[in-house]
Write an enzyme that holds these catalytic residues in place. Structure first.
Site, PDB file in Angstrom:
ATOM      1  N   TYR A 297      29.482 -21.670   0.005  1.00  0.00           N
ATOM      2  CA  TYR A 297      29.148 -21.926  -1.398  1.00  0.00           C
ATOM      3  C   TYR A 297      30.382 -21.784  -2.297  1.00  0.00           C
ATOM      4  O   TYR A 297      30.386 -22.278  -3.425  1.00  0.00           O
ATOM      5  CB  TYR A 297      28.067 -20.959  -1.901  1.00  0.00           C
ATOM      6  CG  TYR A 297      26.710 -21.091  -1.249  1.00  0.00           C
ATOM      7  CD1 TYR A 297      26.421 -22.095  -0.331  1.00  0.00           C
ATOM      8  CD2 TYR A 297      25.704 -20.173  -1.555  1.00  0.00           C
ATOM      9  CE1 TYR A 297      25.168 -22.185   0.265  1.00  0.00           C
ATOM     10  CE2 TYR A 297      24.452 -20.262  -0.959  1.00  0.00           C
ATOM     11  CZ  TYR A 297      24.192 -21.264  -0.053  1.00  0.00           C
ATOM     12  OH  TYR A 297      22.946 -21.342   0.533  1.00  0.00           O
TER      13      TYR A 297
ATOM     14  N   HIS B 186      24.869 -19.613   9.466  1.00  0.00           N
ATOM     15  CA  HIS B 186      24.372 -20.576   8.480  1.00  0.00           C
ATOM     16  C   HIS B 186      23.678 -21.787   9.113  1.00  0.00           C
ATOM     17  O   HIS B 186      22.629 -22.228   8.641  1.00  0.00           O
ATOM     18  CB  HIS B 186      25.529 -21.045   7.599  1.00  0.00           C
ATOM     19  CG  HIS B 186      25.097 -21.543   6.261  1.00  0.00           C
ATOM     20  ND1 HIS B 186      25.869 -21.419   5.133  1.00  0.00           N
ATOM     21  CD2 HIS B 186      23.964 -22.159   5.844  1.00  0.00           C
ATOM     22  CE1 HIS B 186      25.232 -21.942   4.098  1.00  0.00           C
ATOM     23  NE2 HIS B 186      24.070 -22.408   4.511  1.00  0.00           N
TER      24      HIS B 186
END
Length: 267
Positions: free
Chosen positions: A39, A97
């Site tokens: 991110y 992830h």
């Protein structure tokens, strides 16, 4: 470990935007924050937490290891970098992830490295994200039953993922639902709108309450303080059996996120 059922997500938010979102969320009473290495906002999140005045021990902080850092020699150092950015000595939960089957690093290697990060005290708990049933089984085999706290998956009224969710429940793994509003697509749904009118609630509250009532954790994000406040009210919205049955009919395999090379073969 008890995974908080309601947190604030930070996907696609960076700079002052994410600082303001996290600051507002903490001010409104959120105590769980979800971020990820990819991110690019861990330092911003760390700043917002530091400036909030909320004690670190009162927070539940989640980050996710990106695919570039799956190799055994990279995972722990990358998590230490994340901790520096987040201004903390450990996070509460660290996730892989994406399974990234074509990444060149075997599942057994990165799951073992994730377990090592926990053993070193860098994270209180470990989990996975975007894993299908078979890969979840393999992950359990590597780290042991009871070690994987959650599988964070895309899940909404349009993508209910029942087969995977049932399997995870059988394994004692909490579902964390992301994209619960399907990029806002469910907000225009007439069935959800009728339920919202019935309860004098918003459609977003209905979708979040549906996920909570099924036992899932949710991590909606917003850049607007009023939406962050409104979303929290979903915790106190009881949907009845008729409501839940109506929402069950909305399944349409409406997947929004399916990146080639990262995603598994979905159940």
């Amino acid at each position: 470990m008890n995974l908080p059922s309601f947190g604030v997500g930070t996907f696609r938010l960076t700079g002052q935007t994410v600082i303001d979102s996290v600051r507002n969320a903490l001010d409104l009473g959120y105590r769980a924050i979800d971020t990820a290495q990819i991110y690019g906002n861990e330092a911003d999140v760390g700043q917002a937490i530091a400036e909030s005045g909320v004690a670190r021990e009162d927070l539940f902080l989640t980050t996710k290891i990106w695919t570039d850092n799956y190799a055994r020699e990279r995972l722990v150092p990358s998590l230490r970098e994340s901790l520096d950015k987040l201004r903390t000595d450990r996070v509460d939960l660290t996730l892989i992830h994406w399974p990234a089957p074509g990444n060149g690093v075997e599942l057994a290697e990165y799951m073992a490295a994730l377990a090592e990060a926990k053993a070193l005290g860098l994270t209180r708990a470990i989990g996975i994200s975007n894993f299908n049933i078979e890969l979840t089984r393999q992950a359990i085999e590597v780290v042991g039953k009871g070690e994987i706290v959650t599988n964070q998956i895309e899940l909404s009224p349009y993508l209910q993922n029942r087969k995977l969710a049932t399997f995870l429940k059988e394994q004692g793994i909490t579902v964390t639902s992301y994209m619960t509003l399907a990029y806002g697509k469910v907000l225009k749904d007439p069935v959800l709108a009728r339920i919202a009118d019935k309860h004098q609630a918003t459609v977003a509250q209905v979708a979040l309450a549906w996920a909570l009532q099924l036992g899932y954790a949710v991590i909606p994000s917003s850049t607007r303080r009023e939406n962050l406040a409104s979303n929290l009210l979903a915790r106190d919205l009881p949907l009845d059996a008729e409501d839940m049955a109506a929402i069950a009919t909305l399944e349409r395999n409406g997947r929004e996120v399916d990146p080639a090379g990262l995603a598994p073969v979905w159940d």
